[in-house]
Design a protein around this motif. Structure first.
Motif, mmCIF file in Angstrom:
data_model
loop_
_atom_site.group_PDB
_atom_site.id
_atom_site.type_symbol
_atom_site.label_atom_id
_atom_site.label_comp_id
_atom_site.label_asym_id
_atom_site.label_seq_id
_atom_site.Cartn_x
_atom_site.Cartn_y
_atom_site.Cartn_z
ATOM 1 N N ARG A 20 -0.002 17.313 -12.055
ATOM 2 C CA ARG A 20 0.560 16.032 -11.638
ATOM 3 C C ARG A 20 1.969 15.892 -12.180
ATOM 4 O O ARG A 20 2.229 16.207 -13.337
ATOM 5 C CB ARG A 20 -0.308 14.866 -12.141
ATOM 6 C CG ARG A 20 -1.643 14.749 -11.433
ATOM 7 C CD ARG A 20 -2.478 13.612 -12.027
ATOM 8 N NE ARG A 20 -3.655 13.335 -11.237
ATOM 9 C CZ ARG A 20 -4.806 13.989 -11.330
ATOM 10 N NH1 ARG A 20 -4.910 14.975 -12.213
ATOM 11 N NH2 ARG A 20 -5.828 13.678 -10.567
ATOM 12 N N ARG A 21 2.837 15.395 -11.332
ATOM 13 C CA ARG A 21 4.231 15.206 -11.703
ATOM 14 C C ARG A 21 4.757 14.007 -10.920
ATOM 15 O O ARG A 21 4.370 13.783 -9.776
ATOM 16 C CB ARG A 21 5.020 16.464 -11.341
ATOM 17 C CG ARG A 21 6.538 16.368 -11.482
ATOM 18 C CD ARG A 21 7.009 16.744 -12.852
ATOM 19 N NE ARG A 21 8.420 16.423 -13.015
ATOM 20 C CZ ARG A 21 9.237 17.029 -13.854
ATOM 21 N NH1 ARG A 21 8.804 18.018 -14.622
ATOM 22 N NH2 ARG A 21 10.496 16.659 -13.978
ATOM 23 N N GLU A 42 -0.255 16.749 -2.515
ATOM 24 C CA GLU A 42 -0.150 15.420 -1.913
ATOM 25 C C GLU A 42 0.970 14.657 -2.595
ATOM 26 O O GLU A 42 1.079 14.659 -3.820
ATOM 27 C CB GLU A 42 -1.466 14.659 -2.067
ATOM 28 C CG GLU A 42 -1.454 13.263 -1.457
ATOM 29 C CD GLU A 42 -2.765 12.546 -1.673
ATOM 30 O OE1 GLU A 42 -3.559 12.443 -0.718
ATOM 31 O OE2 GLU A 42 -3.004 12.102 -2.824
ATOM 32 N N VAL A 43 1.808 14.029 -1.784
ATOM 33 C CA VAL A 43 2.875 13.163 -2.282
ATOM 34 C C VAL A 43 2.502 11.729 -1.962
ATOM 35 O O VAL A 43 2.174 11.412 -0.820
ATOM 36 C CB VAL A 43 4.230 13.500 -1.634
ATOM 37 C CG1 VAL A 43 5.337 12.655 -2.261
ATOM 38 C CG2 VAL A 43 4.553 14.975 -1.773
ATOM 39 N N VAL A 62 3.078 13.228 -7.384
ATOM 40 C CA VAL A 62 2.683 14.471 -6.728
ATOM 41 C C VAL A 62 1.445 15.040 -7.400
ATOM 42 O O VAL A 62 1.336 15.059 -8.632
ATOM 43 C CB VAL A 62 3.839 15.498 -6.790
ATOM 44 C CG1 VAL A 62 3.435 16.798 -6.102
ATOM 45 C CG2 VAL A 62 5.099 14.915 -6.161
ATOM 46 N N ARG A 63 0.505 15.494 -6.580
ATOM 47 C CA ARG A 63 -0.675 16.225 -7.039
ATOM 48 C C ARG A 63 -0.647 17.588 -6.384
ATOM 49 O O ARG A 63 -0.396 17.703 -5.181
ATOM 50 C CB ARG A 63 -1.959 15.477 -6.673
ATOM 51 C CG ARG A 63 -2.068 14.102 -7.295
ATOM 52 C CD ARG A 63 -3.184 13.263 -6.650
ATOM 53 N NE ARG A 63 -4.502 13.810 -6.915
ATOM 54 C CZ ARG A 63 -5.313 14.321 -5.991
ATOM 55 N NH1 ARG A 63 -4.914 14.392 -4.710
ATOM 56 N NH2 ARG A 63 -6.504 14.776 -6.307
ATOM 57 N N LEU A 64 -0.925 18.630 -7.169
ATOM 58 C CA LEU A 64 -0.889 19.996 -6.652
ATOM 59 C C LEU A 64 -2.069 20.766 -7.222
ATOM 60 O O LEU A 64 -2.331 20.705 -8.424
ATOM 61 C CB LEU A 64 0.430 20.673 -7.047
ATOM 62 C CG LEU A 64 0.670 22.076 -6.479
ATOM 63 C CD1 LEU A 64 0.979 22.001 -4.979
ATOM 64 C CD2 LEU A 64 1.811 22.765 -7.222
ATOM 65 N N TRP A 65 -2.767 21.510 -6.361
ATOM 66 C CA TRP A 65 -3.914 22.287 -6.817
ATOM 67 C C TRP A 65 -3.983 23.592 -6.030
ATOM 68 O O TRP A 65 -3.415 23.717 -4.943
ATOM 69 C CB TRP A 65 -5.210 21.491 -6.674
ATOM 70 C CG TRP A 65 -5.517 21.031 -5.273
ATOM 71 C CD1 TRP A 65 -6.306 21.644 -4.355
ATOM 72 C CD2 TRP A 65 -5.013 19.840 -4.635
ATOM 73 N NE1 TRP A 65 -6.351 20.932 -3.187
ATOM 74 C CE2 TRP A 65 -5.575 19.809 -3.331
ATOM 75 C CE3 TRP A 65 -4.181 18.801 -5.038
ATOM 76 C CZ2 TRP A 65 -5.294 18.789 -2.428
ATOM 77 C CZ3 TRP A 65 -3.904 17.781 -4.143
ATOM 78 C CH2 TRP A 65 -4.457 17.764 -2.858
ATOM 79 N N GLN A 66 -4.664 24.578 -6.591
ATOM 80 C CA GLN A 66 -4.789 25.882 -5.948
ATOM 81 C C GLN A 66 -6.124 25.977 -5.244
ATOM 82 O O GLN A 66 -7.178 25.739 -5.839
ATOM 83 C CB GLN A 66 -4.649 27.020 -6.967
ATOM 84 C CG GLN A 66 -4.648 28.404 -6.336
ATOM 85 C CD GLN A 66 -4.145 29.489 -7.289
ATOM 86 O OE1 GLN A 66 -3.711 29.220 -8.393
ATOM 87 N NE2 GLN A 66 -4.196 30.738 -6.828
ATOM 88 N N LYS A 122 0.833 -1.195 0.000
ATOM 89 C CA LYS A 122 0.000 0.000 0.000
ATOM 90 C C LYS A 122 0.865 1.241 0.000
ATOM 91 O O LYS A 122 1.813 1.359 0.771
ATOM 92 C CB LYS A 122 -0.922 -0.007 1.223
ATOM 93 C CG LYS A 122 -1.906 1.153 1.230
ATOM 94 C CD LYS A 122 -2.830 1.062 2.419
ATOM 95 C CE LYS A 122 -3.819 2.225 2.417
ATOM 96 N NZ LYS A 122 -4.734 2.162 3.580
ATOM 97 N N GLN A 123 0.529 2.187 -0.874
ATOM 98 C CA GLN A 123 1.317 3.404 -0.960
ATOM 99 C C GLN A 123 0.933 4.380 0.140
ATOM 100 O O GLN A 123 -0.245 4.504 0.506
ATOM 101 C CB GLN A 123 1.137 4.057 -2.322
ATOM 102 C CG GLN A 123 1.781 3.295 -3.465
ATOM 103 C CD GLN A 123 1.914 4.145 -4.707
ATOM 104 O OE1 GLN A 123 1.089 4.996 -4.990
ATOM 105 N NE2 GLN A 123 2.985 3.921 -5.451
ATOM 106 N N ALA A 124 1.951 5.070 0.659
ATOM 107 C CA ALA A 124 1.718 6.100 1.669
ATOM 108 C C ALA A 124 1.461 7.426 0.982
ATOM 109 O O ALA A 124 1.861 7.644 -0.161
ATOM 110 C CB ALA A 124 2.930 6.204 2.592
ATOM 111 N N ALA A 125 0.766 8.326 1.670
ATOM 112 C CA ALA A 125 0.485 9.653 1.117
ATOM 113 C C ALA A 125 0.684 10.689 2.210
ATOM 114 O O ALA A 125 0.419 10.440 3.394
ATOM 115 C CB ALA A 125 -0.939 9.722 0.573
#
Length: 308
Positions: free
Chosen positions: A42-43, A70-71, A54-58, A2-5
């Motif tokens: 997303r990157r 979120e990483v 990585v997800r990034l939003w304003q 399971k991936q951590a966030a």
């Protein structure tokens, strides 16, 4: 497994618009390295042997803009989240003071109209000098569409997902690229010469010679002299890397045919200026000729329907 966030926040200087900044970073809708769905950037990165997504939003605009992110990955700890935050702060130029630019633009009717239309844009920088140089080499003497297509293929090959077409992939680190043969890059569509240039750049980066902190204190001429020593890097690539890799906002890549065309159209001139004429025409807007380069790119992206 399971991936951590882990969540994080960034506080950009006002004004700020993530959509404008990301579009100048990605340049083309088919960019699979810098992904954007209209709301979320997303990157993916390889960091300490792990893939981080990585997800990034304003979430806030106005006087107190805020970015939330979120990483996600198999091993996400405080150091990896801090590293991602530093990378994004660099890429989104959150450290740049643009107030002098807007003060200058306010006194110039033509520039003010352009700057006001895209207020909140910040001049993006590639994640690393290696990535900036790779982009420059891939796009030399090709359309931007084809150059980014080739970079997508290279990223998929190095991430062991050559057939993936709908996901975002990390830009390869130098070690991953050095695992490939020139013939493998040639099979993606690169010329054999460009394949060798890319591998040479990867060797230089793997040897630690492209570490960003060793370049930031150099003048433009000092950095250009170093860049010219790299195989495959000429005048256009040098200026491209100075602007997009090191954030030198006084640099306008004068050999960029598309940028020259956009400039003379914006100036309402009948013929395109050559390299020397470009430098002369840009003098009134120095030391922010690079900001004009980016704003003219945004102007094109708006006409193409990418910018709301």
């Amino acid at each position: 497994m399971k991936q951590a966030a882990s969540r994080f926040t960034l506080s950009p200087p006002a004004p700020f618009r993530l959509d404008l900044t990301v579009w100048v970073l990605r340049r083309q809708a088919h960019n699979q390295i810098d992904a954007w769905d209209g709301e979320i950037y997303r990157r993916a990165w390889q960091y300490s042997g792990n893939r981080l997504e990585v997800r990034l939003w304003q979430t806030q605009a106005g006087r107190t803009p805020l970015l939330e992110g979120e990483v996600q990955g198999n091993c996400v700890d405080a150091s990896s989240v801090a590293w991602v935050s530093r990378q994004l702060s660099w890429m989104l130029s959150l450290d740049q003071d643009l107030r002098p630019f807007y003060a200058m633009a306010a006194s110039d009717l033509r520039l003010a109209a352009l700057a006001d239309r895209f207020q909140g844009f910040r001049p993006p920088r590639f994640s690393s000098l290696f990535e900036a140089l790779s982009n420059a080499i891939a796009c030399q003497q090709l359309s931007l569409h084809v150059g980014i297509l080739l970079l997508n293929r290279m990223a998929r090959l190095c991430s062991n997902a050559p057939e993936a077409t709908n996901s975002f992939v990390p830009f390869p680190n130098p070690a991953a690229l050095l695992q490939q043969e020139a013939a493998s890059l040639r099979s993606l569509g690169f010329s054999i010469q460009k394949a060798k240039f890319l591998l040479g750049i990867a060797e230089t980066a793997a040897a630690g010679q492209l570490a960003r902190e060793n370049w930031q204190g150099l003048s433009n001429s000092e950095a250009a002299q170093r860049l010219h020593q790299l195989r495959g890097v000429g005048r256009w690539s040098t200026e491209y890397v100075l602007l997009r890799g090191l954030g030198r906002l006084d640099v306008f890549p004068g050999d960029d045919v598309g940028a020259r065309k956009a400039l003379y159209q914006w100036l309402e001139e009948k013929s395109a200026p050559d390299y020397t004429q470009v430098a002369k025409r840009l003098q009134p807007w120095q030391p922010y000729a690079g900001m004009l380069y980016f704003l003219l790119l945004l102007n094109r992206l708006e006409k193409e329907g990418h910018i709301p």
